[in-house]
Write an enzyme that holds these catalytic residues in place. Structure first.
Site, PDB file in Angstrom:
ATOM      1  N   HIS A 161     -11.025 -10.479 -19.542  1.00  0.00           N
ATOM      2  CA  HIS A 161     -10.207  -9.603 -20.754  1.00  0.00           C
ATOM      3  C   HIS A 161      -9.879 -10.287 -22.149  1.00  0.00           C
ATOM      4  O   HIS A 161     -10.181 -11.640 -22.141  1.00  0.00           O
ATOM      5  CB  HIS A 161      -8.611  -9.493 -20.295  1.00  0.00           C
ATOM      6  CG  HIS A 161      -8.190  -8.270 -19.299  1.00  0.00           C
ATOM      7  ND1 HIS A 161      -7.415  -8.234 -18.541  1.00  0.00           N
ATOM      8  CD2 HIS A 161      -8.874  -7.200 -19.106  1.00  0.00           C
ATOM      9  CE1 HIS A 161      -7.235  -7.157 -17.881  1.00  0.00           C
ATOM     10  NE2 HIS A 161      -8.136  -6.568 -18.221  1.00  0.00           N
ATOM     11  N   CYS A 248       0.003 -11.002 -19.495  1.00  0.00           N
ATOM     12  CA  CYS A 248      -0.277  -9.909 -18.372  1.00  0.00           C
ATOM     13  C   CYS A 248       1.013  -9.373 -17.948  1.00  0.00           C
ATOM     14  O   CYS A 248       1.186  -8.154 -17.347  1.00  0.00           O
ATOM     15  CB  CYS A 248      -1.015 -10.226 -17.181  1.00  0.00           C
ATOM     16  SG  CYS A 248      -2.622 -10.707 -17.629  1.00  0.00           S
TER      17      CYS A 248
END
Length: 253
Positions: A161, A248
């Site tokens: 990511h 996250c």
């Protein structure tokens, strides 16, 4: 200043979740302890915690960041790129309606994971990855530009990511590793360089007066402290086993 954070307890099904790492199987009891330590760190940062219960149907749903991107004015509901995670947004929308009245949605065939979106002041960087495609990134860009935000699309070459390799910690400073160390898009910021062996520490979060960082990454932690930031260290080994980082595990707004 952030006032709120949303977290979600990991379920026992977490051990069957998605991962690209070869770090072994998570220890569920230790995972829960680490999640509690994460919540305590957020509480020290003086935010109000909304702690959601586990959902065994969605093994990866403790990684709430991928479901939404939150601004002061509106919420963007993402369309996560992994099919097993796509419906996690259905649980998050009712929760966010307690805080927001203005919503935008990323629609298929567009996909966006919140972990691919980095906000620095009035600018968004949107990473193209295995979980965020061009169609989704263009939708996101069009939404935020309606509100006079800037948006830049970034093609990822190495990282899972965007925020796996870069964090904005305030004071015009980014923590960067790997492909972002010399990336021209980020040359205008002060950079704290993460060594290769500590790349996991590139994913850290600034929450009000503190930077929360994964514990034991001593070189990077020292660099952040020497740059004048207050650091809280949190154990993250069991989340790292499933590609999860500090950003996250919460939605902060």
């Amino acid at each position: 200043m952030f006032k709120n954070a949303i977290v979600k307890k990991p379920g026992e099904s977490y051990i069957n979740g998605l991962t690209t790492s070869d770090l072994g199987s998570p220890d569920y009891d230790l995972l829960l302890q680490q999640h509690e330590a994460y919540i305590k760190a957020l509480e020290k940062c003086d935010v109000t915690i909304t702690d959601l219960p586990a959902n065994e149907e969605f093994p990866d749903s403790t990684f709430v960041e991928d479901t939404a991107v939150l601004t002061k004015e509106f919420a963007i509901i993402c369309n996560p790129g992994a099919s097993s995670r796509n419906r996690e947004t259905e649980e998050m929308v009712p929760v966010l309606k307690n805080f927001y009245s203005l919503f935008h949605y990323i629609q298929a065939p567009g996909y966006v994971d919140g972990g691919d979106v980095l906000q620095i002041d009035n600018k968004f960087y949107i990473g193209l990855s295995d979980r965020t495609n061009r169609h989704g990134a263009e939708q996101f860009k069009a939404i935020v530009e309606q509100y006079q935000y800037e948006a830049v699309i970034v093609q990822l070459e190495e990282f899972f990511h965007l925020k796996t390799g870069i964090a904005y910690i305030g004071n015009d400073t980014v923590v960067v590793g790997g492909e972002f160390i010399d990336h021209p898009l980020f040359n205008g910021y002060k950079k704290i360089i993460v060594p290769k062996e500590e790349e996991y520490a590139s994913n850290c979060i600034r929450v009000n007066d503190y930077v929360i960082m994964p514990e034991d990454f001593t070189t990077t932690i020292s660099k952040v402290e020497n740059a004048g930031f207050n650091v809280i260290e949190v154990p993250m080994s069991e989340f790292q086993k499933h590609d999860g980082g500090l950003s996250c595990l919460s939605l902060r707004f």
